[in-house]
Scaffold this active site. Sequence first.
Site, PDB file in Angstrom:
ATOM      1  N   LEU A 234       0.477  -1.267   0.041  1.00 24.44           N
ATOM      2  CA  LEU A 234       0.091  -0.036  -0.025  1.00 24.44           C
ATOM      3  C   LEU A 234       0.904   1.411   0.091  1.00 24.44           C
ATOM      4  O   LEU A 234       1.842   1.222   0.656  1.00 24.44           O
ATOM      5  CB  LEU A 234      -0.811  -0.086   1.312  1.00 24.44           C
ATOM      6  CG  LEU A 234      -2.265  -0.767   1.210  1.00 24.44           C
ATOM      7  CD1 LEU A 234      -2.787  -0.740   2.551  1.00 24.44           C
ATOM      8  CD2 LEU A 234      -3.335  -0.276   0.506  1.00 24.44           C
ATOM      9  N   HIS A 235       0.333   2.473  -0.575  1.00 26.05           N
ATOM     10  CA  HIS A 235       0.863   3.485  -0.606  1.00 26.05           C
ATOM     11  C   HIS A 235       0.269   4.027   0.927  1.00 26.05           C
ATOM     12  O   HIS A 235      -0.872   3.590   1.176  1.00 26.05           O
ATOM     13  CB  HIS A 235       0.397   4.437  -1.694  1.00 26.05           C
ATOM     14  CG  HIS A 235       0.976   5.852  -1.635  1.00 26.05           C
ATOM     15  ND1 HIS A 235       0.658   6.898  -0.700  1.00 26.05           N
ATOM     16  CD2 HIS A 235       1.656   6.620  -2.486  1.00 26.05           C
ATOM     17  CE1 HIS A 235       1.233   7.768  -0.940  1.00 26.05           C
ATOM     18  NE2 HIS A 235       1.954   7.700  -1.977  1.00 26.05           N
TER      19      HIS A 235
END
Length: 352
Positions: A234-235
């Site tokens: 994930l960002h």
Amino acid sequence: MSSPEDFLLRPCALTDLAALERLAAASVDGISSLPNDPSQLQARVARSLHAFASEDAASGEETYLFVLEDLAAGRVIGCSGIAASAGFHDRFYSYRNEFVVHASKALGVSQRMHTLHLCHDLTGCTLLTSFYIEPAYEQGLAPQLLSRARLLFIHQHLERFNERIAAENPGLVDAQGQSPFWDAVGRRFFNMDYSQAEAVIGGRSKAFIADLMPQSPVYVPLLPESAQFALGQLHPVGELPFSILLAEGFDADSYVDIFDGGPTVEANLAMLRSVRQARELSLRSGAVALGQARWHVAVRRDRAGFRAVLAALPLALGELPARHELGRRLGLQEGERLLVTPVDAVGEEGMA
């Protein structure tokens, strides 16, 4: 500081355009389905208004946009959305994680290999989109209302949606704004940097990217280490909405985005916690609300007048007094019914 009772989730209106422009501009990488462009935003709001108001049979191309308002502060602090059918105009592509076994009896060797298969398994699924909340409100219950109330809206109007729900989540991007996964896979078949491709796609279907991708499986061990590490990661801006979806019961292991390798989650609506634990309440004269209170998401049942708030209610409650403040906050009259579900997962606050 605002209390949970100060938050109201409602359909967006044309008067929210300035607030939506502010939210879209504040998003770190932009919100793909809420572009930072005034004319596109106005069109998006117009489509949402039509979807909420239309009495015609749903076609599947409807998109719904909600805003979260802090009534005490008198301002919009977040937004979230729903796309009724992923890939309505084009197939909705993802990479499906699979493992294949290669073995040689002669050598006595067996290898289990991680592969990515280009697929459109999620075409037709209902998509959760456009989640954004101001950083000052990330702690506490406001994000829970912003995310979970959408599931109750879908549950109440299932004839307009698919029972399979999905949500894309942003993948890793480095300090220079480049995606390791895109550089290793997409860029080789679509001759653009990540930032260029992001600008081109602009919230549109990714089918045109998929058309240039290899149809054969991608063997993950053959990718650069940076791309392997980024796969399914994930960002940081996606961690909050992702954690709420995981707490709901979404599966995050099966699919990744063909664009940046971020996790695409999916689940059957009926299996999600907010839907499984949802119950109807009615407003009745003479009813008494007794019992230890827990925070709940409470929603008004009709589509055009949809409202969702947070309320402290006993878990076993089946009726509310006709003059209960929750009826007033949702604009309900005696005899009308509402839907509630407990909030006891990520970010819950105490009742104090």
